[in-house]
Design a protein around this motif. Structure first.
Motif, PDB file in Angstrom:
ATOM      1  N   ALA A 265       0.845  -1.195   0.000  1.00  0.00           N
ATOM      2  CA  ALA A 265       0.000   0.000   0.000  1.00  0.00           C
ATOM      3  C   ALA A 265       0.880   1.245   0.000  1.00  0.00           C
ATOM      4  N   ASP A 266       0.304   2.359  -0.424  1.00  0.00           N
ATOM      5  CA  ASP A 266       1.013   3.636  -0.367  1.00  0.00           C
ATOM      6  C   ASP A 266       0.948   4.244   1.029  1.00  0.00           C
ATOM      7  N   GLU A 267      -0.173   4.029   1.719  1.00  0.00           N
ATOM      8  CA  GLU A 267      -0.332   4.601   3.057  1.00  0.00           C
ATOM      9  C   GLU A 267      -1.235   3.723   3.896  1.00  0.00           C
ATOM     10  N   VAL A 268      -0.825   3.506   5.146  1.00  0.00           N
ATOM     11  CA  VAL A 268      -1.629   2.759   6.109  1.00  0.00           C
ATOM     12  C   VAL A 268      -1.793   3.624   7.349  1.00  0.00           C
ATOM     13  N   GLU A 269      -3.029   3.754   7.796  1.00  0.00           N
ATOM     14  CA  GLU A 269      -3.332   4.565   8.977  1.00  0.00           C
ATOM     15  C   GLU A 269      -4.092   3.727   9.980  1.00  0.00           C
ATOM     16  N   ILE A 270      -3.641   3.742  11.232  1.00  0.00           N
ATOM     17  CA  ILE A 270      -4.299   3.029  12.320  1.00  0.00           C
ATOM     18  C   ILE A 270      -4.698   4.060  13.367  1.00  0.00           C
ATOM     19  N   SER A 316       5.563   0.282  14.385  1.00  0.00           N
ATOM     20  CA  SER A 316       4.822   1.247  13.581  1.00  0.00           C
ATOM     21  C   SER A 316       4.107   0.487  12.481  1.00  0.00           C
ATOM     22  N   PRO A 317       3.046   1.059  11.900  1.00  0.00           N
ATOM     23  CA  PRO A 317       2.337   0.346  10.824  1.00  0.00           C
ATOM     24  C   PRO A 317       3.259   0.025   9.654  1.00  0.00           C
TER      25      PRO A 317
END
Length: 538
Positions: A265-270, A316-317
């Protein structure tokens, strides 16, 4: 029954008094072949090790469901079961079991009455290193061999069923660990970072898989609940958020957030929320260039079907494909910090959350994938502490953290202003401005020295130079969070005292900047120089 123990010779023996006395509850359950029970060694002299002598009940497995059901397996290839507590035994050896295969372990299913799994090894007889695993669902009346996916030269020493999910099996082999989600119909490696090693046995303990090896100690795979959640839906998903496991404050330092990405993925947010949907923390990871990992099991079924073919566990993610586990410490952010800060008896960890329900949201490339809830409970060993007590502790910890942040932000501001003053003095060559700048610098430096011990240069310096207000407050935070109790009256009193001293210094700083800075900036304007800016970073 925890008061009953079993052991095996050529018979099964039982004790109900911790070995003070034993009773035989079976006849001879072995082949009793003369070729395996004579003296060993020779032809010139006999030996004393007895390793070639066998005809022993090697595996015993009482049922989880019926105390009268006991399974027994011998090291010369027989499987027996009794359904009468030993009154009568039936030979239920799998019909396709080769002669003299050692029944190494039997697993009485913890989930299904009448089901059992048998693992056998035969390399001692004819250098046969093939896997031998069978299952029965009818007390041994019929058997199915279940070795699909296990290499022909990697024999199995033990198979165990997950007590939380029917048909989720783990196998201990001569080289690694295997897993099956379909009751042994298909197996695939669960090696992950495990080196090539003989795995003698394994056990599922709550949410952990524990193995013992020959020569490489014990290993644990913590938090196996995601393994229990794997389904066709999981395998077909492009992105999947596993349900987190509930955790206990004081016993679990983190909650594991596990998710699966079919592709990078380009970006992962939790993002974490409390029960009232109030935002607690957000962690974001951007895609970075990473050297491709060498695949160790190229062409195996695991790479094609298992989300655990690539597994990472990070603070970190991760944006990488495969299964990733992000570990959250269930704390708020720490206080604002500054470069070179040296404290004594005080770290920078944010206040721990109070027990309750929390939510986690996974967002991938701007799309919300899903939200799951988990419960943060209190250590059950702690008595006499109420939710109100812990809420009071949390509220005070937050107040202390915020005041440490304000104190540190004041230090940062003072240093920014001092750096600007030095820059303008160097550029001005004006005696009047230099004198006014020196006066302001002296005043704000005095405030800085009361808030922070400016003489600290190493971690041992606080032994020689007394700690100041921000350090005292930060140390108080550690005291408040040092036990699972309501803060003491003294902790509240100390906070109020330090808070008052800090407030006095903050007011001095405000007064200095309000009274002296406008005049300085007028002088700078007359000199054609940029004004001193507050919070502009120089």
């Amino acid at each position: 029954n925890p008061d009953v123990l079993y052991t095996g010779t050529q018979k099964v023996w039982r004790t109900t008094n911790e070995g003070q006395g034993w009773e035989a509850i079976s006849p001879d359950l072995t082949r009793a072949d003369p070729s395996t029970i004579g003296p060993s060694g020779g032809p010139i002299t006999k030996d004393q090790t007895g390793v070639e002598t066998y005809a022993t009940v090697f595996a015993i497995a009482p049922s989880y469901h019926d105390p009268d059901v006991i399974w027994a397996g011998s090291d010369d290839g027989y499987v027996h079961v009794t359904r009468s507590g030993g009154g009568n035994w039936a030979n239920v050896t799998p019909p396709d079991a080769p002669d003299f295969v050692r029944i190494n372990t039997i697993e009485a299913s913890p989930n299904t009455p009448g089901k059992a799994y048998v693992a056998g090894i035969r390399y001692l007889v004819e250098d046969d290193r093939g896997p031998y695993v069978w299952k029965t669902e009818d007390f041994g009346s019929t058997w199915t061999k279940i070795v699909n996916g296990i290499p022909e030269d990697d024999f199995i020493r033990a198979v165990r069923e997950d007590p939380e999910r029917d048909g989720l099996l783990y196998a201990a082999s001569e080289r690694t660990v295997y897993i099956s989600w379909d009751d042994g119909e298909h197996w695939q490696p669960l090696s992950l970072n495990l080196p090539t090693v003989q795995v003698a046995d394994l056990v599922v303990k709550e949410d952990d898989l524990v193995i013992d090896t020959h020569g490489r100690s014990f290993w644990t795979l913590n938090g196996i609940d995601p393994l229990r959640q794997v389904s066709p839906e999981t395998l077909e998903a492009e992105v999947y958020l596993f349900q987190p496991t509930d955790v206990l404050r004081g016993l679990d330092s983190t909650v594991d957030i596990t998710y699966y990405l079919a592709e990078d993925a380009d970006e992962v947010e939790i993002t974490f929320f409390n029960e009232a949907e109030e935002l607690i923390q957000t962690f974001t990871a951007q895609a970075v260039e990473e050297e491709a990992e060498e695949e160790t099991e190229e062409g195996t079924e695991e790479e094609e079907t298992s989300p655990f073919a690539r597994f990472s566990q990070r603070p970190s993610p991760s944006t990488r494909d495969g299964v990733s586990r992000f570990r959250w410490n269930m704390r708020l952010d720490g206080y604002t910090d500054f470069d070179g800060r040296i404290f004594w008896a005080a770290g920078n960890t944010g206040p721990v959350l109070v027990p309750g329900e929390y939510k986690v949201r996974l967002t991938v490339d701007g799309t919300v994938i899903g939200t799951s809830s988990f419960n943060l409970g209190l250590d059950p060993r702690i008595k006499g502490v109420t939710q109100a007590d812990l809420q009071a502790r949390f509220d005070l910890a937050v107040r202390i953290r915020d005041r440490v942040s304000e104190a540190n932000e004041a230090v940062i501001l003072i240093r920014e202003i001092k750096a600007q003053l030095e820059d303008r003095v160097e550029a001005s060559n004006d005696a009047g401005f230099e004198g006014a700048a020196a006066a302001l610098q002296t005043g704000i430096s005095a405030v800085e020295a009361e808030i922070y011990q400016v003489k600290n240069r190493s971690n041992q310096d606080p032994l020689n130079f007394p700690i100041k207000l921000n350090n005292k407050l930060a140390a108080l935070l550690g005291v408040v969070e040092g036990s699972e109790n309501r803060p003491t009256d003294q902790s509240f009193a100390v906070f109020e005292y330090l808070d008052g001293l800090l407030q006095a210094e903050m007011e001095k700083l405000h007064e200095l900047l309000q009274e002296d800075l406008p005049d300085l900036n007028q002088r700078l304007e007359g000199l054609g120089l940029d004004p001193i800016q507050i919070g502009a970073g120089g």
